[in-house]
Scaffold this motif. Structure first.
Motif, PDB file in Angstrom:
ATOM      1  N   ASP A 279       0.949  -1.274  -0.049  1.00 23.69           N
ATOM      2  CA  ASP A 279      -0.076   0.012   0.066  1.00 23.69           C
ATOM      3  C   ASP A 279       0.929   1.169  -0.210  1.00 23.69           C
ATOM      4  O   ASP A 279       1.963   1.433   0.316  1.00 23.69           O
ATOM      5  N   GLU A 280       0.364   2.406  -0.461  1.00 22.22           N
ATOM      6  CA  GLU A 280       0.736   3.588  -0.474  1.00 22.22           C
ATOM      7  C   GLU A 280       2.393   3.799  -0.559  1.00 22.22           C
ATOM      8  O   GLU A 280       3.270   4.049   0.301  1.00 22.22           O
ATOM      9  N   TRP A 329      -2.164  -5.564   0.179  1.00 23.04           N
ATOM     10  CA  TRP A 329      -3.397  -4.566   0.183  1.00 23.04           C
ATOM     11  C   TRP A 329      -3.716  -4.396  -1.286  1.00 23.04           C
ATOM     12  O   TRP A 329      -2.740  -4.434  -2.209  1.00 23.04           O
ATOM     13  N   TRP A 347      -8.900  -2.736   1.060  1.00 23.20           N
ATOM     14  CA  TRP A 347      -8.952  -1.646   2.295  1.00 23.20           C
ATOM     15  C   TRP A 347      -9.654  -0.173   1.698  1.00 23.20           C
ATOM     16  O   TRP A 347     -10.292   0.570   2.602  1.00 23.20           O
ATOM     17  N   TYR A 376     -11.759   0.058  10.009  1.00 26.25           N
ATOM     18  CA  TYR A 376     -10.590   0.514  10.666  1.00 26.25           C
ATOM     19  C   TYR A 376     -11.096   1.018  12.308  1.00 26.25           C
ATOM     20  O   TYR A 376     -11.719   1.882  12.089  1.00 26.25           O
ATOM     21  N   TRP A 411      -5.079   0.085  13.498  1.00 29.66           N
ATOM     22  CA  TRP A 411      -3.962   1.116  13.157  1.00 29.66           C
ATOM     23  C   TRP A 411      -3.663   1.863  14.283  1.00 29.66           C
ATOM     24  O   TRP A 411      -4.501   2.254  15.062  1.00 29.66           O
TER      25      TRP A 411
HETATM   26  C1  ACM Z   1      -3.534   1.122   4.717  1.00 26.92           C
HETATM   27  O1  ACM Z   1      -4.414   1.521   5.335  1.00 26.92           O
HETATM   28  N1  ACM Z   1      -2.694   1.890   4.082  1.00 26.92           N
HETATM   29  C2  ACM Z   1      -3.527  -0.384   4.144  1.00 26.92           C
END
Ligand code: ACM
Ligand code: ZN
Length: 518
Positions: A279-280, A329, A347, A376, A411
């Motif tokens: 991800d990201e 992801w 996600w 989340y 998270w």
């Molecule tokens: C994510 O929330 N960057 C998987």
């Protein structure tokens, strides 16, 4: 109404009460470890014990059980220890709710989804082994069976890798967090990891490690700058946000590092899954990196996103040869090119993408609903209210057999303490587990709310008292807006500004964006 969360598939309440105030007397069975764990939660206040017998019934599925509570005895059937443990969890809830006096009942239960996960992010804030174990206990209480252990982050590397000792010697510590001036650090030795994995297994939970790549790697890059495109010397990240210095996918040495790390990781996590993150991962460095650009040319790829798909594919093949299934992801930009035998934790899919998502399942891709909205647990109750967690369609779009379940993710950017973690997790985890265990038809939000007082009593019985009330977990418009404002403020835009300035500096030093030159 029976005070059990998640709600069993079938439950017939019978007249009468069973008195377990004196505790339980178990006849010997082959699942002694589960019995012993259950008995730790029981505190008898009388003499006479209620007899419990368990019978093996191979015709039941692995996680299926029956539980019959009569006035003078309890009878359980299961085909193996997982089902037996779940029967005991249901029994525990009846016991705690009634203070030892339990309704007579005939339960026949099994889960709707096979993958019922919980993600714990220990990268942003390290959590001691005992805290991790507490969450694993909580998972069993909710009949969750996949522990997704998010172990590496820009802000901290938490798993000991013998071949690269700096990862934990240096990469597990940061000098401060945002603007607080306080150092933070911690990691798990390999012995501790084995202990945690074993703890999961004893509770019928598989452990899935996440080693996030190519993004979220700044802590590793701090230790080994050559992992990045321009060998940049960077600190372990001190602020939240998406970082632009990611693993260089053009250097063969990066792939060697990744494979070496995974060699050790798969030995520690024997359940056959590794999550590679993905991800990201901004491509600002890859776009101007000579190594990455050379690789793109060599492989005849069209762009940097295809390079990420290639990178994932190579690691996936490596893991597959070891009998390990790769998960990542879902990232929009690499969709379509990413190999279909990589499973996705989904996600950030929006309604407009449902058809694309369905097509991925038709291509053979396994999906897990880890949708940030509503799953989340760090996001505000304004964003993810209790009701939304409970009433979600777990399959997201049209049901498909490749949608194997869901994960709730804790998270921790905004969760520096255990107290805060509990407040954000409960009661949403109760709603989540019921969504992923119980059949849609049997779920009723108002009836779920009626079970919340008993749920709170259950949580209290294991020392969890700082939970959100139902009212707080479904905030009104005004309070919700304030909560959101606070959350957004705490997220700070500092990292955005930092990225802007840093990216300009990198571009000036190392060259223009390759696409600018065209
Ligand atoms: C994510 O929330 N960057 C998987
Ligand atoms: Zn590069």
């Amino acid at each position: 109404m029976l005070n059990i969360i998640p709600k069993p598939l079938k439950a017939e309440e019978l007249p009468g009460k069973a008195d377990a105030r004196g505790g339980f007397a178990f006849a010997p069975c082959e699942w002694e470890q589960d019995t012993a764990r259950f008995l730790q939660y029981i505190s008898p206040s009388k003499e006479v014990k209620l007899p419990v017998t368990a019978e093996k019934d191979p015709s039941l599925e692995k996680e299926e059980y029956t539980l019959k509570v009569s006035e003078d005895k309890v009878k359980i059937t299961a085909s193996c220890s997982a089902g037996y443990a779940y029967a005991l969890e249901s029994l525990r809830q009846l016991y705690v709710a009634g203070g030892g006096l339990m309704p007579c009942v005939n339960i026949s239960d099994k889960p709707r989804f096979a993958w019922r996960g919980f993600l714990l992010d220990v990268g942003r804030y390290y959590m001691p082994v005992d805290t991790v174990k507490k969450f694993i206990d909580i998972m069993l209480m909710h009949k969750l069976n996949v522990f997704h252990f998010h172990l590496t982050e820009d802000q901290g590397w938490r798993i000991e890798i013998k071949k690269y000792p700096l990862l934990t010697q240096e990469g597990s510590k940061r000098s401060h967090t945002n603007f607080n001036h306080k150092p933070h650090g911690g990691f798990y030795t390999q012995e501790e990891i084995k202990d945690i994995v074993n703890y999961c297994h004893e509770r019928h939970i598989i452990a899935v490690p996440e080693i996030d790549m190519p993004g979220h790697m700044q802590a590793a890059i701090h230790c080994y700058p050559e992992l990045s495109c321009f060998d940049r010397k960077l600190p372990v990240a001190t602020h939240w946000g998406v970082k632009h210095d990611i693993l260089c996918a053009g250097k063969d040495s990066t792939m060697r590092f990744v494979k070496d790390v995974l060699d050790e990781v798969v030995e520690l996590f024997p359940d056959g899954y590794v999550h590679l993150g993905g991800d990201e991962a901004p491509k600002t460095r890859w776009e101007i990196c000579p190594h990455c650009q050379e690789k793109i040319k060599q492989l005849g790829l069209e762009n940097e996103n295809q390079l990420q798909a290639h990178f994932v594919g190579e690691v996936k093949d490596y893991l597959k040869a070891k009998g390990v299934q790769t998960i990542t992801w879902n990232e929009d930009e690499i969709s379509g090119k990413a190999p279909a035998d990589v499973a996705w934790t989904v996600w950030n899919v929006l309604e407009k993408d449902f058809n694309k998502m369905y097509a991925e399942m038709e291509r053979g891709r396994t999906l897990i609903n880890a949708s940030s909205v509503p799953n989340y647990l760090d996001l505000t109750y304004n964003k993810n209210p209790l009701k939304a967690v409970y009433t979600q369609p777990v399959t997201i779009c049209k049901p498909h057999e490749k949608m194997v379940g869901a994960e709730a993710s804790l998270w921790t950017e905004q969760i520096p303490t255990l107290k805060r973690a509990y407040f954000m997790t409960f009661p949403r985890l109760g709603a989540f587990c019921e969504a992923v265990w119980s059949e849609d038809m049997s779920r009723n939000y108002d009836e779920f709310l009626a079970r919340i007082p008993a749920y709170e009593k259950l949580l209290n019985s294991v020392g969890i008292s700082h939970t959100a009330s139902v009212k707080r977990a479904n905030p009104g418009k005004l309070f919700g807006a304030l909560e959101q404002l606070w959350f957004n403020k705490v997220q700070l835009c500092w990292h955005g500004l930092h990225n802007l300035i840093d990216n300009a500096k990198v571009k000036k030093k190392y060259g223009k964006n390759i696409h600018d030159k065209k």
